[in-house]
Design an enzyme around this catalytic site. Structure first.
Site, PDB file in Angstrom:
ATOM      1  N   THR A   1      -2.997  10.096   4.084  1.00 22.67           N
ATOM      2  CA  THR A   1      -2.157   9.026   3.544  1.00 22.67           C
ATOM      3  C   THR A   1      -1.902   9.168   2.045  1.00 22.67           C
ATOM      4  O   THR A   1      -1.198   8.347   1.454  1.00 22.67           O
ATOM      5  CB  THR A   1      -2.824   7.648   3.755  1.00 22.67           C
ATOM      6  OG1 THR A   1      -4.124   7.689   3.146  1.00 22.67           O
ATOM      7  CG2 THR A   1      -2.953   7.306   5.223  1.00 22.67           C
ATOM      8  N   LYS A   2      -2.471  10.181   1.412  1.00 26.53           N
ATOM      9  CA  LYS A   2      -2.381  10.274  -0.046  1.00 26.53           C
ATOM     10  C   LYS A   2      -1.050  10.922  -0.484  1.00 26.53           C
ATOM     11  O   LYS A   2      -0.284  11.383   0.346  1.00 26.53           O
ATOM     12  CB  LYS A   2      -3.592  11.045  -0.586  1.00 26.53           C
ATOM     13  CG  LYS A   2      -4.937  10.399  -0.194  1.00 26.53           C
ATOM     14  CD  LYS A   2      -5.237   9.126  -0.982  1.00 26.53           C
ATOM     15  CE  LYS A   2      -6.203   8.164  -0.347  1.00 26.53           C
ATOM     16  NZ  LYS A   2      -7.582   8.531  -0.201  1.00 26.53           N
ATOM     17  N   ASN A   3      -0.818  10.985  -1.788  1.00 27.24           N
ATOM     18  CA  ASN A   3       0.483  11.469  -2.273  1.00 27.24           C
ATOM     19  C   ASN A   3       0.683  12.973  -2.088  1.00 27.24           C
ATOM     20  O   ASN A   3       1.803  13.457  -2.166  1.00 27.24           O
ATOM     21  CB  ASN A   3       0.681  11.104  -3.744  1.00 27.24           C
ATOM     22  CG  ASN A   3       0.937   9.616  -3.939  1.00 27.24           C
ATOM     23  OD1 ASN A   3       0.701   8.827  -3.022  1.00 27.24           O
ATOM     24  ND2 ASN A   3       1.414   9.231  -5.107  1.00 27.24           N
TER      25      ASN A   3
END
Ligand SMILES: *Cc1c(COP(=O)(O)O)cnc(C)c1O
Length: 385
Positions: free
Chosen positions: A186-188
């Protein structure tokens, strides 16, 4: 992350391009799927992006946090001050490294740890400060580094939300002794699972690199690639925290697109803020700090008491409309293990507790279509009006 139905909009969805996919195929065809040249390249590229020559790729941010905390060689009773508004891994790794977590309440507006509250918690047992750059907003690193210098404390920055974040023109993670980044789904930046540890002291990072791979003096690439075969020594009882070339293959190309994706995130952030200004919610702060950059990792709203639904009802209604949400986070002192172990009382951390009961994150990722955005904006408005 897999869609529940074809029109389900997840909270955060990674976007993989042809370059990413071809690089993974290249790894598979080369036969070298462990830690090898692609990990080396990703470390150099990431180091260049954040402005350091000392970067070690790991298989998670949790691993990077654990390694950096282990390197402090904490003794029983040593304290590490961190925030109650964070993911459990921040706290758990302090415990795994033999430290005692001490919480200093966060700010009401940007959810970041408050330096004055840190200052009140410093004792003769304090060894380190562990700030979390929440949702991509940098903590006040000027005040935090001042405290650390005044009291000779180590600083470990949890940069899981803060890949693009800067403060006073310097990258998050480069202020303290260590910066720990996450490449979770879910991170950038996404490598499946993955993380990066950056360090101020290159020699220290070289020692940590051995601890990250069983405590072996040489990794497999060093042992087998050129100039024949060498035996390894075991210099410490290490862990299994290395990143693989398959993960790094994704990371190299994800990193190349990070700024392009950030512009899309910024645009969505602004669109949300314009579209929700009349609702009974508090919008995430976008304090424009000079020479600083917000990573726009999460769009966290706070549902006010005068809203027609509470936070949990809002989540359910969004779910009924096939829109994913997340809670970042329920406040740490509310969890049973920490209450039982440390006697923490949620009332002692009023800002974090209030945020933890009212916050919800709505989808924010560069892959959202105009259609998705319209649907999200329409639903949030109709649920909260
Ligand atoms: C995601 C996250 C972590 C853990 O990252 P992993 O790569 O999943 O281990 C730690 N701290 C914060 C604040 C996070 O959001």
């Amino acid at each position: 992350m897999k869609s529940k139905s074809s029109d389900f909009i997840p909270l955060g969805a990674p976007t993989f391009g042809t370059d990413d996919i071809n690089e993974v195929i290249d790894s598979l065809q080369s036969g070298w799927v462990g830690t090898g040249p692609k990990v080396g390249q990703f470390e150099r590229d990431f180091g260049k992006y954040v402005g350091t020559q000392s970067a070690l790729a790991t298989n998670s941010c949790t691993a990077a946090l654990h390694l950096s905390l282990m390197s402090l060689e904490l003794k029983p009773g040593d304290e590490v001050i961190t925030t109650p508004m964070t993911f459990c891994a921040t706290i758990n790794t302090i415990i795994h490294a033999g430290g005692k977590p001490i919480l200093a309440d966060c700010n009401k507006d940007d959810f970041c740890i408050n330096p004055e509250n840190i200052s009140e918690k410093i004792t003769k047992n304090t060894r380190a400060i562990l700030p979390v750059h929440f949702a991509g907003q940098s903590c006040n690193m000027e005040d935090i580094m001042q405290l650390a210098n005044d009291h000779s404390l180590n600083v470990i920055e949890d940069c899981a939300h803060a890949i693009e974040t800067t403060f006073d023109d310097n990258h998050a993670g480069t202020f303290g002794d260590f910066g720990c980044f996450s490449f979770y789904a879910t991170k950038n930046l996404v490598t499946g699972e993955g993380g990066m540890l950056i360090a101020k002291d290159r020699e220290k990072l070289n020692q940590i690199k051995k601890i990250a791979l069983h405590g072996m003096s040489l990794d497999a690439w060093d042992r087998f690639s050129e100039g024949g075969f060498k035996h390894y020594d075991i210099v410490a009882p290490g862990f299994k925290y290395n990143m693989t070339d398959i993960q790094a293959a994704l990371g190299i190309h994800q990193l190349a697109r990070i700024e392009e994706n950030w512009l899309k995130r910024q645009r969505i952030w602004r669109l949300y803020s314009e579209s929700f200004s009349e609702l009974p919610i508090d919008l995430p702060t976008n304090v424009v700090v000079p020479k600083s950059k917000h990573a726009h990792h999460l769009y966290t709203i706070l549902i006010r008491d005068d809203a027609p639904v509470n936070r949990d009802e809002f989540i359910l209604k969004m779910q009924e409309n096939n829109i994913g949400t997340g809670v970042h986070y329920r406040s740490i002192p509310g969890f049973s293990f920490y209450q039982d172990s440390f006697g923490w009382n949620p009332d002692d951390y009023p800002n974090s507790t209030s945020i933890g009961n009212r916050t919800v994150s709505i989808p924010l990722s560069p892959g959202l279509s105009e259609n998705d955005l319209n649907r999200i904006i329409e639903k949030v408005n109709s649920i909260l009006k």
